[in-house]
Design a protein around this motif. Structure first.
Motif, PDB file in Angstrom:
ATOM      1  N   ARG A   1       0.520  -1.200  -0.159  1.00  0.00           N
ATOM      2  CA  ARG A   1      -0.653  -0.210   0.429  1.00  0.00           C
ATOM      3  C   ARG A   1       1.038   1.423   0.394  1.00  0.00           C
ATOM      4  O   ARG A   1       1.020   1.738   1.431  1.00  0.00           O
TER       5      ARG A   1
ATOM      6  N   SER B   1      -2.022   6.394  -0.092  1.00  0.00           N
ATOM      7  CA  SER B   1      -1.887   7.225   1.075  1.00  0.00           C
ATOM      8  C   SER B   1      -0.186   7.916   0.968  1.00  0.00           C
ATOM      9  O   SER B   1       0.807   7.452   0.464  1.00  0.00           O
TER      10      SER B   1
ATOM     11  N   ASN C   1      -0.407  -1.102   5.938  1.00  0.00           N
ATOM     12  CA  ASN C   1      -2.269  -1.269   5.193  1.00  0.00           C
ATOM     13  C   ASN C   1      -2.809  -0.099   6.396  1.00  0.00           C
ATOM     14  O   ASN C   1      -3.887  -0.803   7.111  1.00  0.00           O
TER      15      ASN C   1
ATOM     16  N   VAL D   1      -6.072   1.740   6.799  1.00  0.00           N
ATOM     17  CA  VAL D   1      -7.493   1.678   6.373  1.00  0.00           C
ATOM     18  C   VAL D   1      -7.734   1.498   7.820  1.00  0.00           C
ATOM     19  O   VAL D   1      -7.573   1.372   8.787  1.00  0.00           O
TER      20      VAL D   1
ATOM     21  N   PRO E   1     -11.836   0.733   7.830  1.00  0.00           N
ATOM     22  CA  PRO E   1     -12.818   0.064   7.230  1.00  0.00           C
ATOM     23  C   PRO E   1     -14.433   0.918   8.201  1.00  0.00           C
ATOM     24  O   PRO E   1     -14.775   0.393   7.921  1.00  0.00           O
TER      25      PRO E   1
ATOM     26  N   ARG F   1     -13.178   8.788   0.772  1.00  0.00           N
ATOM     27  CA  ARG F   1     -13.198   7.212   1.771  1.00  0.00           C
ATOM     28  C   ARG F   1     -13.917   6.507   2.385  1.00  0.00           C
ATOM     29  O   ARG F   1     -15.316   7.123   2.653  1.00  0.00           O
TER      30      ARG F   1
END
Length: 278
Positions: A10, A14, A91, A93, A95, A200
């Motif tokens: 990733r 970003s 990673n 994130v 969610p 997002r």
């Protein structure tokens, strides 16, 4: 001077991941970039930029939620570069943003699948390869500030729990892998720049992050505390940073990862280094 091979997951979605990849290229590492298939154009651009630094760079595609693809990633990198010395599981994130009572089991599972489970799978297969090589290595993963402070933000029960799981994984893995000269650490990030959060997807919810955006699932506790919109959260976060600059950036994260990946960090393990002042 060539430092070895670093695998970074990733790295285009970003500023944090991109900055880490560029910094480790500056440090002399050959770079293996891993991303979702949807990031092909961005990945090619980053690859070209890193190669200008005089190091080798290749790009790969893998889904953070699929064990077989992560395992294949490690195998492909070894075949192309001859080994792995550093893995950065970046990673980062979010969610699910919802109160505990408003979080579905599927949302809970999704949060763990792409955060704590992803870090576990990366560490497992990378460590197997590093042990086989016999020259040690660095396992590094991203975490959030909620892994250090469970009360940092409301409506983050799933993310906070996954963040604590990552912190525990780092400590347990450091204990197990230390005899193989493999260090295991994480870096805890604070808020991303606002433009990176706009639009997002958060589970079934989309965050638009305009100043008056209502926080999904804002609880009565939030409202009593005056925290109901994205502007309220930004002001609250700014009040917790006691420095003139209030928002972290990619360079802050990249410098931490650069240290953890370096030979000078051979006695730092089991740590979660905070890249955010609070």
């Amino acid at each position: 001077m060539r430092q070895g091979t670093a695998v970074i997951k990733r790295c285009t979605q970003s500023s944090f991941g991109r900055a880490v990849a560029l910094q480790l290229g500056n440090d002399g590492f050959d770079i293996a970039l891993a991303e979702d298939a949807s990031q092909e154009t961005q990945l090619a651009s980053l690859k070209d930029e890193i190669e200008l630094k005089g190091v080798r760079c290749r790009s790969y595609f893998c889904d953070a939620a699929k064990e077989d693809e992560i395992k294949q990633l490690i195998e492909d990198v070894v075949a192309d570069f001859g080994g792995i010395d550093v893995v950065v599981a970046n990673n980062l994130v979010v969610p699910t943003v919802a109160p505990l009572l408003g979080t579905s089991v599927d949302e809970w599972d999704d949060t763990f699948r792409v955060t704590a489970r992803f870090a576990f799978v990366c560490f497992k297969y990378a460590a197997q390869q590093m042990i086989k090589q016999g020259r040690g290595g660095r396992l590094i993963c991203v975490n959030t500030i909620m892994g250090l402070d469970g009360g940092f933000l409301h409506n983050m029960s799933a993310v906070t729990s996954a963040s604590f799981a990552i912190r525990g994984l780092v400590q347990a893995a450091a204990l197990e892998l230390g005899p193989h000269n493999i260090t295991v650490n994480s870096y805890a990030c604070g808020p991303a720049p606002q433009e990176e959060m706009t639009g997002r997807q958060l589970g079934s919810r989309t965050l638009t992050c305009t100043p008056n955006t209502k926080i999904p699932g804002a609880s009565a506790i939030n409202r009593l505390a005056g925290i109901e919109t994205s502007r309220d959260i930004r002001e609250m976060l700014d009040n917790r940073v006691h420095l003139p600059r209030k928002r972290m950036n990619g360079r802050d994260v990249a410098q931490v990862v650069s240290l953890l990946a370096s030979k000078e960090a051979d006695f730092i393990t089991g740590q979660t280094v905070c890249s955010f002042s609070s």
